[in-house]
Design an enzyme around this catalytic site. Sequence first.
Site, mmCIF file in Angstrom:
data_model
loop_
_atom_site.group_PDB
_atom_site.id
_atom_site.type_symbol
_atom_site.label_atom_id
_atom_site.label_comp_id
_atom_site.label_asym_id
_atom_site.label_seq_id
_atom_site.Cartn_x
_atom_site.Cartn_y
_atom_site.Cartn_z
ATOM 1 N N GLU A 165 0.159 -1.355 5.751
ATOM 2 C CA GLU A 165 1.233 -0.805 6.586
ATOM 3 C C GLU A 165 1.053 0.679 6.823
ATOM 4 O O GLU A 165 1.432 1.199 7.878
ATOM 5 C CB GLU A 165 2.591 -1.080 5.926
ATOM 6 C CG GLU A 165 3.797 -0.826 6.824
ATOM 7 C CD GLU A 165 4.289 0.619 6.818
ATOM 8 O OE1 GLU A 165 5.082 0.980 7.699
ATOM 9 O OE2 GLU A 165 3.869 1.398 5.923
ATOM 10 N N ASP B 227 0.830 -1.200 0.000
ATOM 11 C CA ASP B 227 0.000 0.000 0.000
ATOM 12 C C ASP B 227 0.867 1.254 0.000
ATOM 13 O O ASP B 227 2.060 1.215 0.343
ATOM 14 C CB ASP B 227 -0.960 0.005 1.188
ATOM 15 C CG ASP B 227 -0.248 -0.074 2.536
ATOM 16 O OD1 ASP B 227 0.813 -0.724 2.625
ATOM 17 O OD2 ASP B 227 -0.751 0.517 3.504
#
Length: 443
Positions: free
Chosen positions: A156, A92
Amino acid sequence: MAEHTGTGPDTGEQALDEVVRFTSELIRIDTTNRGGGDCQERPAAEYAAARLAEAGIEPTLLERTPGRTNVVARIEGTDPSADALLVHGHLDVVPAEAADWSVHPFSGEIRDGVVWGRGAVDMKNMDAMILAVVRDWARQGVRPRRDVVIAFTADEEASAEDGSGFLADRHAALFEGCTEGVSESGAFTFHDGAGRQFYPIAAGERGTGWLKLTARGRAGHGSKVNRENAVTRLAAAITRIGAHEWPLRLTPTVRAALTEIAAVYGIETDLSDVDALLDKLGEAGKLVEATVRNSSNPTMLDAGYKVNVIPGEAVAHVDGRFLYGGEDEFRSTLDRLTGPDVDWEFAHHEVALQAPVDSPTYARMRAAVEEFAPEGHVVPYCMSGGTDAKQFSRLGITGYGFAPLKLPEGFDYQALFHGVDERVPVEALHFGVRVLDRFLRTA
């Protein structure tokens, strides 16, 4: 390029081409994480899984929430008695406003020897390096000494609940035998502005203490005197927090960083006056200055709904960070600074980390960097923020930051994290693949 001995063939040219292509193609897959579950990592996870499968490496795709996909794979080493090593990167990225950029942030454009786009340094470049290295091993018949577990994670950039937290809590068996891990934010070139190059390897992270502050008072008309104004109470607490000067706290990693950086300049390490020492270190002091204390920065305010109405509640958020061994001090200080009229709680909380700088693994990381950048000075440092290593530490995995990049003077790597015009030079990716390959073969 330095000659390799005893570790098999050098990194292949195809790996150098692939790391650039993979970085670009991963950037084109928009995995923006806005928080609150608003992200879809699955297309990037499927991309990574397909690249592994093409190399004969069997990937496992795992989700806690549909679309929030993680990939885990294991490559068996030649020494079954050796502990396994985790190599991980997140899929991400943080949001990017296209209007602010020189190129579209999800174009993955390659221009003038540079790959542009969100994730170029945080951290689709490292994801691409991992893929390029293990695919090169498959072509050349190389096996690492110890088992290497690869993990590409979701989430994350938010809570990690759908990513490394989910993997650590629900799929610990996939990481059996892993005692150490490497991931982002280490072994990049830091120029001191005076001709010296440092390569800091992360051997610690400050803990995360994102706070929600709530002040309650008596609601009423904006024209009336109100000694129980929630906004006033909150503002006073926020002012105290923002102005607080946290005391010095040196962890073993930070002590080692100060000592080794000072030695490069021939400066005596006087830890009785760290602020003066940081001044003497000049630009190189920036590698350490954010990690000699805890910190607390107010970042968000939310109160009221009409100008002539005093609300009964006001809320603020604070980005708090604490050093290894400093959480108790952090909590007690917040109790004092918020005072009796404001409550606080953790909106997100993760531990601080500490990793040894005298371990064989750290020595091998140092050696790999020095082989390809003999002019550089490898030093330890502590990250001011945090990574997925926090969640994987629940499994007893000691985490290091090691995502090697050789960067030119004037290229402000740290400013590009979450910044506008994020980009990475092609040559930096080539260096990263060579160094990562060298380390992982010998680790």
